[in-house]
Design a protein around this motif. Structure first.
Motif, PDB file in Angstrom:
ATOM      1  N   VAL A  57     -39.871   9.160  41.338  1.00  0.00           N
ATOM      2  CA  VAL A  57     -39.327  10.460  40.965  1.00  0.00           C
ATOM      3  C   VAL A  57     -40.493  11.293  40.449  1.00  0.00           C
ATOM      4  O   VAL A  57     -41.121  10.927  39.445  1.00  0.00           O
ATOM      5  N   PRO A  58     -40.821  12.402  41.133  1.00  0.00           N
ATOM      6  CA  PRO A  58     -41.985  13.190  40.705  1.00  0.00           C
ATOM      7  C   PRO A  58     -41.780  13.853  39.341  1.00  0.00           C
ATOM      8  O   PRO A  58     -40.653  14.070  38.900  1.00  0.00           O
ATOM      9  N   SER A  59     -42.890  14.164  38.706  1.00  0.00           N
ATOM     10  CA  SER A  59     -42.915  14.822  37.394  1.00  0.00           C
ATOM     11  C   SER A  59     -42.134  14.055  36.336  1.00  0.00           C
ATOM     12  O   SER A  59     -41.468  14.629  35.478  1.00  0.00           O
ATOM     13  N   THR A  60     -42.226  12.714  36.426  1.00  0.00           N
ATOM     14  CA  THR A  60     -41.666  11.837  35.402  1.00  0.00           C
ATOM     15  C   THR A  60     -42.725  10.819  35.017  1.00  0.00           C
ATOM     16  O   THR A  60     -43.693  10.602  35.755  1.00  0.00           O
ATOM     17  N   LEU A  61     -42.512  10.182  33.879  1.00  0.00           N
ATOM     18  CA  LEU A  61     -43.439   9.158  33.410  1.00  0.00           C
ATOM     19  C   LEU A  61     -42.630   8.067  32.722  1.00  0.00           C
ATOM     20  O   LEU A  61     -41.820   8.349  31.841  1.00  0.00           O
ATOM     21  N   GLY A  62     -42.859   6.827  33.151  1.00  0.00           N
ATOM     22  CA  GLY A  62     -42.182   5.693  32.550  1.00  0.00           C
ATOM     23  C   GLY A  62     -43.062   4.981  31.548  1.00  0.00           C
ATOM     24  O   GLY A  62     -44.225   5.338  31.350  1.00  0.00           O
ATOM     25  N   LYS A 168     -35.726  11.905  29.905  1.00  0.00           N
ATOM     26  CA  LYS A 168     -36.733  11.394  28.965  1.00  0.00           C
ATOM     27  C   LYS A 168     -38.079  11.227  29.684  1.00  0.00           C
ATOM     28  O   LYS A 168     -39.132  11.573  29.141  1.00  0.00           O
ATOM     29  N   GLY A 169     -38.053  10.719  30.918  1.00  0.00           N
ATOM     30  CA  GLY A 169     -39.273  10.575  31.722  1.00  0.00           C
ATOM     31  C   GLY A 169     -39.892  11.919  32.060  1.00  0.00           C
ATOM     32  O   GLY A 169     -41.122  12.048  32.121  1.00  0.00           O
ATOM     33  N   MET A 170     -39.052  12.941  32.260  1.00  0.00           N
ATOM     34  CA  MET A 170     -39.562  14.286  32.532  1.00  0.00           C
ATOM     35  C   MET A 170     -40.274  14.834  31.286  1.00  0.00           C
ATOM     36  O   MET A 170     -41.340  15.447  31.406  1.00  0.00           O
ATOM     37  N   LYS A 171     -39.685  14.619  30.120  1.00  0.00           N
ATOM     38  CA  LYS A 171     -40.302  15.080  28.870  1.00  0.00           C
ATOM     39  C   LYS A 171     -41.621  14.358  28.619  1.00  0.00           C
ATOM     40  O   LYS A 171     -42.601  14.984  28.196  1.00  0.00           O
ATOM     41  N   ALA A 175     -45.239  16.209  28.309  1.00  0.00           N
ATOM     42  CA  ALA A 175     -46.048  16.036  27.106  1.00  0.00           C
ATOM     43  C   ALA A 175     -47.457  15.527  27.425  1.00  0.00           C
ATOM     44  O   ALA A 175     -48.407  15.815  26.701  1.00  0.00           O
ATOM     45  N   ARG A 176     -47.574  14.775  28.493  1.00  0.00           N
ATOM     46  CA  ARG A 176     -48.864  14.201  28.889  1.00  0.00           C
ATOM     47  C   ARG A 176     -49.783  15.226  29.536  1.00  0.00           C
ATOM     48  O   ARG A 176     -50.986  15.073  29.546  1.00  0.00           O
ATOM     49  N   ARG A 177     -49.195  16.273  30.083  1.00  0.00           N
ATOM     50  CA  ARG A 177     -49.981  17.278  30.807  1.00  0.00           C
ATOM     51  C   ARG A 177     -50.689  18.164  29.876  1.00  0.00           C
ATOM     52  O   ARG A 177     -50.978  18.797  29.224  1.00  0.00           O
TER      53      ARG A 177
END
Length: 177
Positions: A57-62, A168-171, A175-177
């Motif tokens: 899923v793009p623009s997410t982070l696990g 939550k993964g999108m947030k 935040a990482r960017r």
């Protein structure tokens, strides 16, 4: 070629999934953002192949530092780099232990391509059947043989709870960017 990692996660209420490894592949492929290519990572155990399209899923982070994983349930096989607009069906909650003993959450989100003209014959409108859940779990257990990883399943989320995790993964990505 676009940077697949930064595509918008949603469009018109649907969630995008970028296919890395298409249905029928006997090897794991993965998107490499530095070269913007889909690289060969490893073969699956002998006799195995991906039962459905696999990607992220793009623009997410696990929790593992990668985009959230997605399995797209449908009859067709696509190709690496195809982006599918999907309905979210749920998520398999997974605790993963890596080779080095690191334990992390690495859920698998399950989707169906959005079809305006016909229903998806493999899944109900908003969930994955118990039989298909068992088959998906068995696939994931078998797919990590020989990698040094172990998986522990902690149940399934329905679509609403899975969507909260995707948000939550999108947030985390923003935040990482």
């Amino acid at each position: 070629m676009p940077n697949y990692l930064t595509l918008p996660t949603t469009t018109k209420g649907l969630i995008r999934v970028v296919v890395e490894t298409p249905r029928g592949a006997a090897a794991k492929l993965a998107y490499e953002p530095k070269t913007q290519t889909f690289d060969y990572r490893r073969p699956l155990p002998v006799g195995m192949m991906y039962p459905y399209d696999w990607g992220f899923v793009p623009s997410t982070l696990g929790d593992d530092g990668d985009p959230l994983d997605g399995l797209v349930i449908h009859q067709a096989a696509t190709a690496p780099g195809i982006v599918i607009k999907c309905d979210l069906l749920g998520a398999l909650r997974v605790q993963q232990t890596d080779q080095d003993g690191k334990v992390l959450r690495n859920d698998r989100y399950v989707f169906a391509p959005h079809k305006e003209d016909a229903p998806n014959e493999l899944v109900a409108e908003d969930h994955v059947s118990d039989r298909l859940r068992g088959e998906i779990e068995q696939f994931f257990l078998s797919s990590v043989l020989g990698t040094g990883k172990t998986l522990k399943f902690e149940g399934w989320h329905g679509a609403q709870d899975a969507l909260k995790s995707i948000r939550k993964g999108m947030k985390a990505f923003a935040a990482r960017r």
